[in-house]
Design a protein around this motif. Structure first.
Motif, PDB file in Angstrom:
ATOM      1  N   ILE A   1      15.527  22.016  60.683  1.00 35.08           N
ATOM      2  CA  ILE A   1      16.902  21.523  59.721  1.00 35.08           C
ATOM      3  C   ILE A   1      17.211  21.895  58.258  1.00 35.08           C
ATOM      4  O   ILE A   1      16.390  21.767  58.332  1.00 35.08           O
ATOM      5  CB  ILE A   1      16.092  19.914  59.794  1.00 35.08           C
TER       6      ILE A   1
ATOM      7  N   LEU B   1      20.786  20.847  63.176  1.00 38.68           N
ATOM      8  CA  LEU B   1      19.215  20.932  63.778  1.00 38.68           C
ATOM      9  C   LEU B   1      18.962  22.169  64.084  1.00 38.68           C
ATOM     10  O   LEU B   1      19.798  22.425  65.663  1.00 38.68           O
ATOM     11  CB  LEU B   1      18.762  19.282  64.752  1.00 38.68           C
TER      12      LEU B   1
ATOM     13  N   PHE C   1      11.110  21.687  64.745  1.00 40.40           N
ATOM     14  CA  PHE C   1      12.678  21.638  64.696  1.00 40.40           C
ATOM     15  C   PHE C   1      12.849  21.409  62.966  1.00 40.40           C
ATOM     16  O   PHE C   1      12.813  20.513  62.823  1.00 40.40           O
ATOM     17  CB  PHE C   1      12.812  19.549  65.265  1.00 40.40           C
TER      18      PHE C   1
ATOM     19  N   TRP D   1      18.802  12.596  61.932  1.00 44.96           N
ATOM     20  CA  TRP D   1      18.953  12.726  63.293  1.00 44.96           C
ATOM     21  C   TRP D   1      17.524  12.901  64.818  1.00 44.96           C
ATOM     22  O   TRP D   1      16.321  11.976  63.808  1.00 44.96           O
ATOM     23  CB  TRP D   1      17.914  15.134  63.247  1.00 44.96           C
TER      24      TRP D   1
ATOM     25  N   TYR E   1      20.109  14.389  71.535  1.00 44.98           N
ATOM     26  CA  TYR E   1      20.312  14.773  69.809  1.00 44.98           C
ATOM     27  C   TYR E   1      21.084  14.012  69.649  1.00 44.98           C
ATOM     28  O   TYR E   1      22.349  14.064  69.591  1.00 44.98           O
ATOM     29  CB  TYR E   1      19.635  15.931  69.720  1.00 44.98           C
TER      30      TYR E   1
ATOM     31  N   SER F   1      17.553  14.030  57.047  1.00 45.61           N
ATOM     32  CA  SER F   1      17.906  15.975  56.568  1.00 45.61           C
ATOM     33  C   SER F   1      18.834  15.339  55.137  1.00 45.61           C
ATOM     34  O   SER F   1      19.952  14.760  54.601  1.00 45.61           O
ATOM     35  CB  SER F   1      19.369  16.319  56.999  1.00 45.61           C
TER      36      SER F   1
ATOM     37  N   CYS G   1      23.378  12.751  65.671  1.00 45.81           N
ATOM     38  CA  CYS G   1      22.710  12.660  64.250  1.00 45.81           C
ATOM     39  C   CYS G   1      23.615  11.373  63.693  1.00 45.81           C
ATOM     40  O   CYS G   1      24.335  10.792  63.978  1.00 45.81           O
ATOM     41  CB  CYS G   1      23.326  13.854  63.596  1.00 45.81           C
TER      42      CYS G   1
END
Lengths: 118, 117
Positions: free
Chosen positions: A69, A79, A67, A35, A92, A50, A94
């Motif tokens: 996860i 998230l 935040f 992320w 944001y 993650s 990923c």
């Protein structure tokens, strides 16, 4: 190339509420997803890693309680921005890497999610 | 000295011109080199991915790596207004290399490219 889908692409929420962003690998299994946060005209800032089935690893300065996860399956990481404040407004993104990472494969990014906290 | 240097621009060129985007790096452990294109308000899209030195061509795009000079380039021929975007270079070390971010990559800051119609 591999496809990573991110949802929602944009979201507006009230200050103090929580927002969840999903990241899915559509045609491959991703044991690891990442992320990022990106401010205007800046490069990507890695927030956390993650890992499927285990706790996320956070970069220095990133609040893990803010935040959250979760990587519950090989194709999905989420998230959650908790108790969001206007300063959390950002883009944001990923990314995911497949099992061929050690053989030289690269990572693929989602389309990004714009969060605006009002 | 930063590991990867990339001129942020903006770089503005007329339509049809050949565009040259570049990154320099200092870490000789980098073996894999990538170029990502990022449109405004979108995630980065992988454009080119090369291993070690040499050239790789894909349509109007050519990626060039010169490991001896620690210099990589992305050339865009017959540039179009739709090529206007930010171009990020990224690098990765060989298997077992523990540098870069947790994602294994070290990014340049990106070059903002504008193709004028």
């Amino acid at each position: 190339g591999a496809v990573v889908s991110q949802h929602p692409s944009w979201v507006i929420c009230k200050s103090g509420t929580s927002v969840k962003i999903e990241c899915r690998s559509l045609d491959f299994q991703a044991t690891t997803m990442f992320w990022y946060r990106q401010f205007p005209k800046q490069s990507l800032m890695l927030m956390a890693t993650s890992n499927e089935g285990s706790k996320a690893t956070y970069e220095q300065g990133v609040e893990k309680d803010k935040f959250l996860i979760n990587h519950a399956s090989l194709t999905l990481s989420t998230l959650t921005v908790t108790s969001a404040h206007p300063e959390d407004s950002s883009f944001y993104i990923c990314s995911a890497r497949d099992l061929g990472w050690d053989k030289g494969n690269t990572i693929y990014f989602g389309e990004g999610s714009w969060l605006t906290v009002v | 000295q930063k590991e990867v240097e990339q001129d942020p621009g903006p770089l503005s060129v007329p339509e049809g011109a050949i565009v040259s985007l570049n990154c320099t790096y200092s870490n000789s452990a980098f073996q894999y080199f990538m170029w990502y294109r990022q449109y405004s308000r979108k995630g980065p899209e992988l454009l080119m991915y090369t291993y070690s030195s040499g050239n790789k061509e894909d349509g109007r795009f050519t990626a060039q790596v010169d490991k001896s000079s620690k210099y990589i380039s992305l050339f865009i021929r017959d540039s179009q207004p739709s090529d206007s975007a930010t171009y990020l270079c990224a690098m990765k070390g060989r298997t077992g290399y523990s540098g870069g971010g947790a994602d294994g990559l070290t990014f340049g800051k990106g070059t903002h490219l504008i193709i004028q119609p």
